[in-house]
Design an enzyme around this catalytic site. Structure first.
Site, PDB file in Angstrom:
ATOM      1  N   GLY A 238     -29.293  -4.754   6.769  1.00 54.95           N
ATOM      2  CA  GLY A 238     -30.360  -3.983   7.394  1.00 54.95           C
ATOM      3  C   GLY A 238     -30.158  -2.496   7.205  1.00 54.95           C
ATOM      4  O   GLY A 238     -29.472  -2.048   6.283  1.00 54.95           O
ATOM      5  N   SER A 239     -30.727  -1.741   8.109  1.00 53.32           N
ATOM      6  CA  SER A 239     -30.668  -0.286   8.003  1.00 53.32           C
ATOM      7  C   SER A 239     -29.288   0.240   8.389  1.00 53.32           C
ATOM      8  O   SER A 239     -28.524  -0.424   9.098  1.00 53.32           O
ATOM      9  CB  SER A 239     -31.719   0.348   8.918  1.00 53.32           C
ATOM     10  OG  SER A 239     -31.374   0.137  10.281  1.00 53.32           O
ATOM     11  N   GLU A 260     -24.132  -4.822   4.943  1.00 55.48           N
ATOM     12  CA  GLU A 260     -24.902  -4.466   3.746  1.00 55.48           C
ATOM     13  C   GLU A 260     -26.089  -3.632   4.217  1.00 55.48           C
ATOM     14  O   GLU A 260     -27.089  -4.158   4.683  1.00 55.48           O
ATOM     15  CB  GLU A 260     -25.378  -5.733   3.015  1.00 55.48           C
ATOM     16  CG  GLU A 260     -24.258  -6.659   2.569  1.00 55.48           C
ATOM     17  CD  GLU A 260     -23.391  -6.073   1.466  1.00 55.48           C
ATOM     18  OE1 GLU A 260     -23.722  -4.986   0.942  1.00 55.48           O
ATOM     19  OE2 GLU A 260     -22.375  -6.699   1.136  1.00 55.48           O
ATOM     20  N   CYS A 294     -32.690  -3.201  -1.234  1.00 56.73           N
ATOM     21  CA  CYS A 294     -31.629  -2.238  -0.970  1.00 56.73           C
ATOM     22  C   CYS A 294     -31.088  -1.671  -2.273  1.00 56.73           C
ATOM     23  O   CYS A 294     -30.504  -0.575  -2.288  1.00 56.73           O
ATOM     24  CB  CYS A 294     -30.507  -2.861  -0.142  1.00 56.73           C
ATOM     25  SG  CYS A 294     -29.882  -4.411  -0.817  1.00 56.73           S
TER      26      CYS A 294
END
Length: 510
Positions: A238-239, A260, A294
């Site tokens: 995620g962020s 990640e 990403c």
């Protein structure tokens, strides 16, 4: 749609499961609307505290049995899951495309990633090696072995609604762990479909109920997992903001994390580049998944001698991009995930213009027939300088920033001068440039490529990045070690008890 029926996705699902058993949740209803056409596909119920506790208890019980199954036998189960995914590749790929919005080619590709990691994990199940080493003491033997951790919590993001879960689950299972998956609340039905596919295989093989668990929900459920001392490892995608909060919560209880997080990936285009090769990698990297990977290419750092030539190639290529229904295989780009993502896209464009950025391919929200959901946008390209604030940030949208460089050292410095450190690439036919980029003075990212783009990792290599990307590694190589605990063993098979370091310790005449 036929693929929804074939996957067993009905209009209402509980969405919370211990494997083959779905537990009616008492939490709020999470509605899944397709960004493709705005249609409500279905809904699930969030896991309330009682449902969550029921699932955790079942997972704990299952672990006590599952950890005693021989690893190759666990691998055989994962092999069968790979075969089941092959049988459902078309339908599941279409669901991924429809619920998330990525192109059908990418939807099928995501399921293929799941199949590939199952194949990898099958071989791994016979390769969970420990070392042996010589002892300094006579008649002693030393070695190390690896044991499963227990429950592995998996928090996945909407952009890869099934593949990243499989990276974690396939490895966690062959290592002897059980899993609890919290998918993105934006793509809950993909997780329900996967749960049903896996449950069929598990039931056929008598796998304990609770080895593969599913909990639906938003931030509150994620926080429950991160604070739960019964979950020794949490793997989260995620962020960066989310990752920092989760790392603090898990770290406070001395748990383990695999993170990640954000990426702000750059490609260096050398004066020695094959520009035709560069074009394909850069355009796919920038517009694939509508810029919501990403590993999406955010920045192009182009040598001044080929800058104008490559800029013109980009402009021409962007005019050929087909935007529309991702289930139509002729289209390159589908919608953004929702209208909130569209607002972030528009905000980034305005920030770029306010800083002096010049758009050579203008961005806009697309309207008219086929774009009724309001989630389709025009991929765009802006000329910028590397010091602009917006260039330092990751915007999950198809916005590409291009800039010039003169010397390779300058280009590498520009690439590394962002907080994120996931993926990177250089396009060059010059061996020294390639080796410099890959060397200690080169890219500071977890992934560094030569003559391919930043997007599209294979499962054989460890996936992950440095700095604000989180430092985690998933998928291939020796990533399996993160899912296990290491134990060092020493066996004395002699009749004496010598101490290490030659220490003498005597108890009189004894």
């Amino acid at each position: 749609m036929q693929f929804l029926h074939e996957l067993g996705i009905e209009k209402l699902q509980s969405g919370n499961s211990t494997g083959s058993v779905f537990i009616p949740g008492k939490g709020r209803e999470l509605i899944s609307s397709s960004p493709v056409d705005g249609t409500v596909i279905g809904s699930v119920t969030e896991a309330d505290e009682s449902t969550y506790e029921t699932i955790i208890a079942q997972a704990q019980s299952a672990f006590l049995q599952w950890r005693n199954w021989p690893a190759p036998r666990r691998g055989e189960i994962v092999r069968q899951i790979g075969d089941a995914l092959r049988a459902h590749k078309d339908q599941l790929g279409r669901l991924v495309s429809y619920e998330m919005g990525k192109s059908l080619q990418e939807g099928w590709g995501e399921v293929q990633e799941m199949i590939d990691i199952c194949d990898f994990a099958v071989g791994l199940s016979r390769q969970l090696y420990g070392l042996t080493m010589h002892s300094e003491r006579p008649t002693h033997r030393m070695y190390e072995q690896w044991h499963p951790l227990g429950i592995v919590g998996i928090i996945s993001a909407f952009n890869f609604p099934v593949a990243v879960w499989s990276w974690n689950s396939a490895l966690a299972w062959v290592c002897g762990n059980v899993t609890i998956w919290k998918p993105s609340e934006k793509t809950p039905l993909c997780s329900v479909a996967v749960q049903k596919i896996v449950a069929t295989v598990f039931e056929k093989n008598g796998v304990p109920e609770g080895v593969n668990c599913l909990v639906q929900g938003g931030r509150e459920v994620g926080e429950r997992i991160s604070h739960d001392t019964r979950i020794p490892l949490v793997s989260a995608t995620g962020s960066t903001r989310m990752g920092k909060e989760l790392a603090a919560a898990v770290g406070a209880r001395l748990g383990k994390t695999i993170l990640e997080l954000g990426g702000n990936n750059a490609v260096i285009i050398s004066q020695h580049a094959d520009l035709s090769m560069a074009l394909i990698g850069c355009v796919f990297g920038a517009v694939g998944t509508a810029g919501q990977r990403c590993t999406s290419t955010r920045r192009l750092i182009i040598h001044e001698s080929v800058y104008e030539q490559f800029k013109n190639k980009l402009i021409s290529a962007y005019q050929q991009i087909k935007i529309g229904d991702p289930l139509d295989a002729a289209n390159h780009v589908g919608p953004l995930i929702d209208r909130q993502a569209v607002e972030q896209y528009l905000s980034a464009i305005e920030q770029c213009k306010a800083s002096g950025g010049k758009f050579i391919v203008e961005g806009k929200v697309l309207e008219g027939t086929g774009y009724e959901s309001g989630c389709y946008v025009q991929p765009c390209v802006a000329e910028v300088t590397p010091d602009m604030p917006i260039v330092q940030h990751e915007t999950f949208a198809p916005i590409l920033y291009i800039m010039k460089y003169r010397e390779l050292e300058e280009a590498i410095a520009i690439q590394n001068a962002v907080p994120q450190g996931l993926s990177s690439a250089i396009i060059t036919l010059h061996l020294r440039e390639a080796e410099t980029f890959l060397g200690v003075n080169g890219s500071d990212c977890g992934i560094a490529n030569v003559n391919i783009g930043t997007s599209g990792a294979e499962i054989g290599g460890a996936f992950g990045g440095e700095k604000e990307t989180g430092g985690g590694r998933e998928s291939g190589s020796d990533s399996w070690k993160a899912y296990m605990r290491r134990q060092t063993n020493t066996i004395n098979w002699g009749s004496q008890l010598p101490l290490a370091q030659g220490i003498q310790f005597s108890l009189g005449d004894e």
